[in-house]
Design a protein around this motif. Sequence first.
Motif, PDB file in Angstrom:
ATOM      1  N   GLY A 178       0.949  -1.206  -0.029  1.00  0.00           N
ATOM      2  CA  GLY A 178      -0.086  -0.018   0.051  1.00  0.00           C
ATOM      3  C   GLY A 178       0.647   1.247   0.017  1.00  0.00           C
ATOM      4  O   GLY A 178       0.510   2.263  -0.582  1.00  0.00           O
ATOM      5  N   ALA A 192      -6.514   2.286   1.775  1.00  0.00           N
ATOM      6  CA  ALA A 192      -5.766   1.003   2.625  1.00  0.00           C
ATOM      7  C   ALA A 192      -6.490   0.184   3.631  1.00  0.00           C
ATOM      8  O   ALA A 192      -6.525  -0.951   3.637  1.00  0.00           O
ATOM      9  N   GLN A 193      -7.564   0.902   4.061  1.00  0.00           N
ATOM     10  CA  GLN A 193      -8.239   0.382   5.270  1.00  0.00           C
ATOM     11  C   GLN A 193      -9.850   0.219   4.906  1.00  0.00           C
ATOM     12  O   GLN A 193     -10.598   0.041   5.791  1.00  0.00           O
ATOM     13  N   HIS A 236     -11.265  -1.460   1.879  1.00  0.00           N
ATOM     14  CA  HIS A 236     -11.989  -2.234   0.544  1.00  0.00           C
ATOM     15  C   HIS A 236     -13.352  -2.460   0.685  1.00  0.00           C
ATOM     16  O   HIS A 236     -14.097  -3.141   1.685  1.00  0.00           O
ATOM     17  N   PHE A 248      -4.711   1.044  -2.398  1.00  0.00           N
ATOM     18  CA  PHE A 248      -5.110  -0.113  -1.463  1.00  0.00           C
ATOM     19  C   PHE A 248      -3.938  -0.679  -0.968  1.00  0.00           C
ATOM     20  O   PHE A 248      -2.851  -0.857  -1.982  1.00  0.00           O
ATOM     21  N   SER A 249      -4.277  -1.287   0.368  1.00  0.00           N
ATOM     22  CA  SER A 249      -3.031  -2.179   0.822  1.00  0.00           C
ATOM     23  C   SER A 249      -3.734  -3.583   0.845  1.00  0.00           C
ATOM     24  O   SER A 249      -4.900  -3.584   1.164  1.00  0.00           O
ATOM     25  N   TYR A 294      -2.134  -5.725   2.900  1.00  0.00           N
ATOM     26  CA  TYR A 294      -1.298  -6.178   4.089  1.00  0.00           C
ATOM     27  C   TYR A 294      -2.461  -7.342   4.543  1.00  0.00           C
ATOM     28  O   TYR A 294      -3.615  -7.190   4.736  1.00  0.00           O
ATOM     29  N   THR A 334      -3.629  -8.368   7.596  1.00  0.00           N
ATOM     30  CA  THR A 334      -4.475  -7.924   8.263  1.00  0.00           C
ATOM     31  C   THR A 334      -5.804  -7.047   7.761  1.00  0.00           C
ATOM     32  O   THR A 334      -6.736  -6.684   8.269  1.00  0.00           O
ATOM     33  N   LYS A 335      -5.565  -6.550   6.495  1.00  0.00           N
ATOM     34  CA  LYS A 335      -6.472  -5.676   5.972  1.00  0.00           C
ATOM     35  C   LYS A 335      -7.956  -6.441   5.593  1.00  0.00           C
ATOM     36  O   LYS A 335      -7.736  -7.840   5.514  1.00  0.00           O
ATOM     37  N   ASN A 336      -8.991  -5.723   5.447  1.00  0.00           N
ATOM     38  CA  ASN A 336     -10.124  -6.558   4.916  1.00  0.00           C
ATOM     39  C   ASN A 336      -9.871  -7.488   3.602  1.00  0.00           C
ATOM     40  O   ASN A 336     -10.613  -8.420   3.483  1.00  0.00           O
ATOM     41  N   GLY A 357      -6.827  -9.028   2.670  1.00  0.00           N
ATOM     42  CA  GLY A 357      -5.290  -9.279   2.976  1.00  0.00           C
ATOM     43  C   GLY A 357      -4.707 -10.406   2.081  1.00  0.00           C
ATOM     44  O   GLY A 357      -5.214 -11.471   2.003  1.00  0.00           O
ATOM     45  N   HIS A 379     -12.924  -1.870   9.108  1.00  0.00           N
ATOM     46  CA  HIS A 379     -11.393  -2.400   9.184  1.00  0.00           C
ATOM     47  C   HIS A 379     -11.152  -2.617  10.834  1.00  0.00           C
ATOM     48  O   HIS A 379     -10.367  -3.450  11.215  1.00  0.00           O
TER      49      HIS A 379
END
Length: 367
Positions: A60, A159-160, A162, A180-181, A183, A185-187, A189, A284
């Motif tokens: 992200g 990023a948080q 989606h 967007f990220s 990572y 743990t993201k929604n 991920g 998120h």
Amino acid sequence: MRIPFVDLKHQYREIKDELQEAIDGVLEKGIFVGGEEVEWFEEEFAQYCGVRFAVGVGSGTEALHLALLACGVGSGHEVITVPNTFIATTEAITLTGARPVFVDIDPETYTMDTGQIKSAITERTKAIIPVHLYGQPADMLPILAIAERHKLLVVEDAAQAHGALYRGKKVGGFGTVACFSFYPTKNLGAYGEGGAVVTDHEEIAQRVMLLRDHGSRQKYSHEIEGMNSRLDTLQAAILRVKLRHLDRWNQERRERAALYDTLLQDAKGVVRPTIREGSTHVYHLYVIRCTERDRLREHLGNTGIVTGIHYPTPVYLQPAYGYLGLSEGTYPVTERVAAEILSLPLYPELRREDVEQVAGELKEFIG
Ligand SMILES: Cc1ncc(COP(=O)(O)O)c(C=O)c1O
């Protein structure tokens, strides 16, 4: 019983078969960088966001950095954003050579206070980065109106968020470009790092594609200098599987959040999240406020409930930004919020009894 802050293993077990098939498919093909999986994911994610193009990148942070570069942001420019965000937002600005300029946040939604943008604009301002924080869209209509009047670019930091909706439309489709990220743990991920830049502008998408791959369309021919920030093929295959579940997971997050809301409505001194009218939050994070935050966190921790703080120190007060010369008191809403916020465990797999336990312990602390 211990309640972790996130539980990625549970989710993996739930969709293990689909994931194994996708992972095996990549391993069997033996293509680990680029290839069809990345292209298919880009098409599917663009369609999900309601935009023409998605370009997969390494994270992200790099999505933001490359999006700004592709928009022509660089040395001598200023970019307006918020101080209540992860440092990646401001790192991306300074990596281009530009300078971050902050406006405070709205005390109810913790997203950009749009009433403060105009006074932050100078002749050097090139772009605004609203952050859709905790899964709640920033107030895009006034931001877009100001940007249009002052001919500024808008880069959404999604990023948080989606799948979050603002006035019925998905975030990612409002700005010149959005980032967007993925990572873990993201929604949505990945099982490693990943990110995407989405846009309706073909020339920006093309530019990001060049920048993420050494400025190259053809092997060993380099039109510009870029970098290596490609989305990994394995991650793309995993993300394609997970994208199919995203709306259900977001709905499950909303259900857990609604249960917290109900259970905490009579908890004195606890401020629950406020949703802006016309928006659909994707939680998120479920972030409450409490003036006794640190003691509350300790109490929950002692009973096995893991919480988080997003974020304990406003970015301009971080040592990394000492050179900006912004002292305590500069953005009072951000500072007050940073001292009081607490993120409670919230993920699709969290059980009803877990939410009840967290709410029960919280109320016991409040007394
Ligand atoms: C608001 C915000 N912007 C940017 C990023 C950067 O994303 P990544 O960790 O994938 O580089 C994050 C990730 O934590 C974030 O929360």
